[in-house]
Design a protein around this motif. Sequence first.
Motif, PDB file in Angstrom:
ATOM      1  N   LEU A   1       0.827  -1.207   0.000  1.00  0.00           N
ATOM      2  CA  LEU A   1       0.000   0.000   0.000  1.00  0.00           C
ATOM      3  C   LEU A   1       0.861   1.256   0.000  1.00  0.00           C
ATOM      4  CD1 LEU A   1      -2.576   1.644   0.236  1.00  0.00           C
ATOM      5  CD2 LEU A   1      -2.562   1.195   2.714  1.00  0.00           C
ATOM      6  N   VAL A   2       1.828   1.349   0.924  1.00  0.00           N
ATOM      7  CA  VAL A   2       2.626   2.572   0.976  1.00  0.00           C
ATOM      8  C   VAL A   2       3.526   2.694  -0.254  1.00  0.00           C
ATOM      9  CG1 VAL A   2       2.524   2.749   3.480  1.00  0.00           C
ATOM     10  CG2 VAL A   2       4.422   1.503   2.429  1.00  0.00           C
ATOM     11  N   GLN A   3       3.942   1.561  -0.819  1.00  0.00           N
ATOM     12  CA  GLN A   3       4.693   1.612  -2.071  1.00  0.00           C
ATOM     13  C   GLN A   3       3.846   2.237  -3.171  1.00  0.00           C
ATOM     14  OE1 GLN A   3       5.232  -2.097  -4.235  1.00  0.00           O
ATOM     15  NE2 GLN A   3       7.357  -1.570  -4.722  1.00  0.00           N
ATOM     16  N   ALA A   4       2.566   1.813  -3.250  1.00  0.00           N
ATOM     17  CA  ALA A   4       1.661   2.369  -4.251  1.00  0.00           C
ATOM     18  C   ALA A   4       1.400   3.852  -4.023  1.00  0.00           C
ATOM     19  CB  ALA A   4       0.335   1.599  -4.235  1.00  0.00           C
ATOM     20  N   CYS A   5       1.557   4.295  -2.756  1.00  0.00           N
ATOM     21  CA  CYS A   5       1.309   5.703  -2.425  1.00  0.00           C
ATOM     22  C   CYS A   5       2.584   6.548  -2.468  1.00  0.00           C
ATOM     23  CB  CYS A   5       0.671   5.807  -1.045  1.00  0.00           C
ATOM     24  SG  CYS A   5      -1.008   5.129  -0.954  1.00  0.00           S
ATOM     25  N   GLY A   6       3.709   5.945  -2.877  1.00  0.00           N
ATOM     26  CA  GLY A   6       4.916   6.732  -3.098  1.00  0.00           C
ATOM     27  C   GLY A   6       6.027   6.572  -2.082  1.00  0.00           C
ATOM     28  N   CYS A   7       5.863   5.719  -1.085  1.00  0.00           N
ATOM     29  CA  CYS A   7       6.930   5.511  -0.098  1.00  0.00           C
ATOM     30  C   CYS A   7       8.084   4.741  -0.740  1.00  0.00           C
ATOM     31  CB  CYS A   7       6.383   4.735   1.093  1.00  0.00           C
ATOM     32  SG  CYS A   7       7.584   4.432   2.409  1.00  0.00           S
ATOM     33  N   THR A   8       9.300   5.163  -0.479  1.00  0.00           N
ATOM     34  CA  THR A   8      10.461   4.514  -1.083  1.00  0.00           C
ATOM     35  C   THR A   8      10.954   3.350  -0.228  1.00  0.00           C
ATOM     36  OG1 THR A   8      12.115   5.882   0.031  1.00  0.00           O
ATOM     37  CG2 THR A   8      11.169   6.738  -2.030  1.00  0.00           C
ATOM     38  N   GLN A   9      11.771   2.493  -0.834  1.00  0.00           N
ATOM     39  CA  GLN A   9      12.350   1.357  -0.124  1.00  0.00           C
ATOM     40  C   GLN A   9      13.263   1.842   1.001  1.00  0.00           C
ATOM     41  OE1 GLN A   9      14.572  -1.283  -2.670  1.00  0.00           O
ATOM     42  NE2 GLN A   9      14.568  -2.960  -1.196  1.00  0.00           N
ATOM     43  N   ILE A  10      14.011   2.898   0.747  1.00  0.00           N
ATOM     44  CA  ILE A  10      14.913   3.446   1.766  1.00  0.00           C
ATOM     45  C   ILE A  10      14.115   3.937   2.967  1.00  0.00           C
ATOM     46  CG2 ILE A  10      16.513   5.341   2.274  1.00  0.00           C
ATOM     47  CD1 ILE A  10      17.535   5.107  -0.591  1.00  0.00           C
ATOM     48  N   GLU A  11      13.019   4.646   2.713  1.00  0.00           N
ATOM     49  CA  GLU A  11      12.172   5.130   3.809  1.00  0.00           C
ATOM     50  C   GLU A  11      11.593   3.967   4.608  1.00  0.00           C
ATOM     51  OE1 GLU A  11      10.577   9.271   1.681  1.00  0.00           O
ATOM     52  OE2 GLU A  11       9.466   7.389   1.444  1.00  0.00           O
ATOM     53  N   ALA A  12      11.193   2.905   3.897  1.00  0.00           N
ATOM     54  CA  ALA A  12      10.626   1.735   4.580  1.00  0.00           C
ATOM     55  C   ALA A  12      11.666   1.079   5.487  1.00  0.00           C
ATOM     56  CB  ALA A  12      10.103   0.730   3.559  1.00  0.00           C
ATOM     57  N   HIS A  13      12.888   0.927   4.999  1.00  0.00           N
ATOM     58  CA  HIS A  13      13.949   0.331   5.817  1.00  0.00           C
ATOM     59  C   HIS A  13      14.264   1.210   7.029  1.00  0.00           C
ATOM     60  CE1 HIS A  13      15.072  -3.235   3.612  1.00  0.00           C
ATOM     61  NE2 HIS A  13      15.120  -2.569   2.470  1.00  0.00           N
ATOM     62  N   GLN A  14      14.249   2.538   6.849  1.00  0.00           N
ATOM     63  CA  GLN A  14      14.507   3.445   7.972  1.00  0.00           C
ATOM     64  C   GLN A  14      13.446   3.283   9.058  1.00  0.00           C
ATOM     65  OE1 GLN A  14      14.597   7.210   5.884  1.00  0.00           O
ATOM     66  NE2 GLN A  14      16.838   7.230   5.811  1.00  0.00           N
ATOM     67  N   LEU A  15      12.197   3.123   8.640  1.00  0.00           N
ATOM     68  CA  LEU A  15      11.117   2.965   9.608  1.00  0.00           C
ATOM     69  C   LEU A  15      11.174   1.603  10.304  1.00  0.00           C
ATOM     70  CD1 LEU A  15       8.246   4.735   7.670  1.00  0.00           C
ATOM     71  CD2 LEU A  15       9.103   5.359   9.929  1.00  0.00           C
ATOM     72  N   VAL A  16      11.603   0.563   9.581  1.00  0.00           N
ATOM     73  CA  VAL A  16      11.776  -0.754  10.212  1.00  0.00           C
ATOM     74  C   VAL A  16      12.807  -0.649  11.328  1.00  0.00           C
ATOM     75  CG1 VAL A  16      12.677  -3.079   9.878  1.00  0.00           C
ATOM     76  CG2 VAL A  16      11.034  -2.151   8.254  1.00  0.00           C
ATOM     77  N   ASP A  17      13.940  -0.016  11.044  1.00  0.00           N
ATOM     78  CA  ASP A  17      14.988   0.139  12.056  1.00  0.00           C
ATOM     79  C   ASP A  17      14.487   0.965  13.244  1.00  0.00           C
ATOM     80  OD1 ASP A  17      16.685  -1.329  10.478  1.00  0.00           O
ATOM     81  OD2 ASP A  17      17.652   0.426   9.571  1.00  0.00           O
ATOM     82  N   TYR A  18      13.698   2.014  12.944  1.00  0.00           N
ATOM     83  CA  TYR A  18      13.170   2.882  14.000  1.00  0.00           C
ATOM     84  C   TYR A  18      12.211   2.110  14.911  1.00  0.00           C
ATOM     85  CZ  TYR A  18      10.255   6.471  16.182  1.00  0.00           C
ATOM     86  OH  TYR A  18       9.560   7.230  17.082  1.00  0.00           O
ATOM     87  N   VAL A  19      11.284   1.379  14.329  1.00  0.00           N
ATOM     88  CA  VAL A  19      10.273   0.649  15.115  1.00  0.00           C
ATOM     89  C   VAL A  19      10.916  -0.453  15.938  1.00  0.00           C
ATOM     90  CG1 VAL A  19       8.289  -0.917  14.948  1.00  0.00           C
ATOM     91  CG2 VAL A  19       8.346   1.193  13.596  1.00  0.00           C
TER      92      VAL A  19
END
Length: 226
Positions: free
Chosen positions: A135-153
């Motif tokens: 879903l967030v990929q379809a809405c424009g979230c990048t792979q780098i942003e996703a990895h940053q949020l995984v590390d944060y959570v």
Amino acid sequence: MNAQASTDPQVVVSTAPACIYLLVSDDPEHRGKPFPKNPDGDEVTWCPEPVLECNVAYLRADVATQEAQALRRLLQSRDSVIVDVAKQRDTWAAAARSIKFQERVAPWMEACFGREISGDTEERNHRFLEEALELVQACGCTQIEAHQLVDYVYGRPSGDKAQEVGGVMVTLAALCLAQAIDMHLAGDVELARIWGKVHAIRAKQAAKPKHSPLPDPSGTEDSHVR
């Protein structure tokens, strides 16, 4: 000798897309305007995917009937009035709204996977995360942003499950508001669509690798297998 075409008049129905879209325009503002009274051939057309900003979803009648039948069984189990869908469509729609979406998903899960896989919490974690990322990929979230949020959570303590579900619901609603998406309609359309894919989903589930969060290591599997 050439194979003869099937004489079953329902083959074309059963092999047609479960959901198809009437493409109106690429202007999102048209969602709030009446449908053109006299559209010409170049103004609207049909497609299996909602490729424009303004689309109208249509469900195949037999697919909608499958969910209606599941809903009728659910209503019956709750000692509610069984609704004749063909004759009382408005009444059925009201009854459907009275049933929680979560309860409507339950008979589909049972039909596709059975109780064991449906209740596999690890599998459900993986499939939910996969869909959320798509879903967030379809809405424009990048792979780098996703990895940053995984590390944060994962750098923080685990939260309370019920509270986190509430957060998912609120932020999903907020995302849909920002993207001009009706989240309830999207859920209804998707549930009806996958009722038409029960056999295909069962086959893909059987072919999934064991003990892996990935649905298909080759990356070729339909992403909409839960």
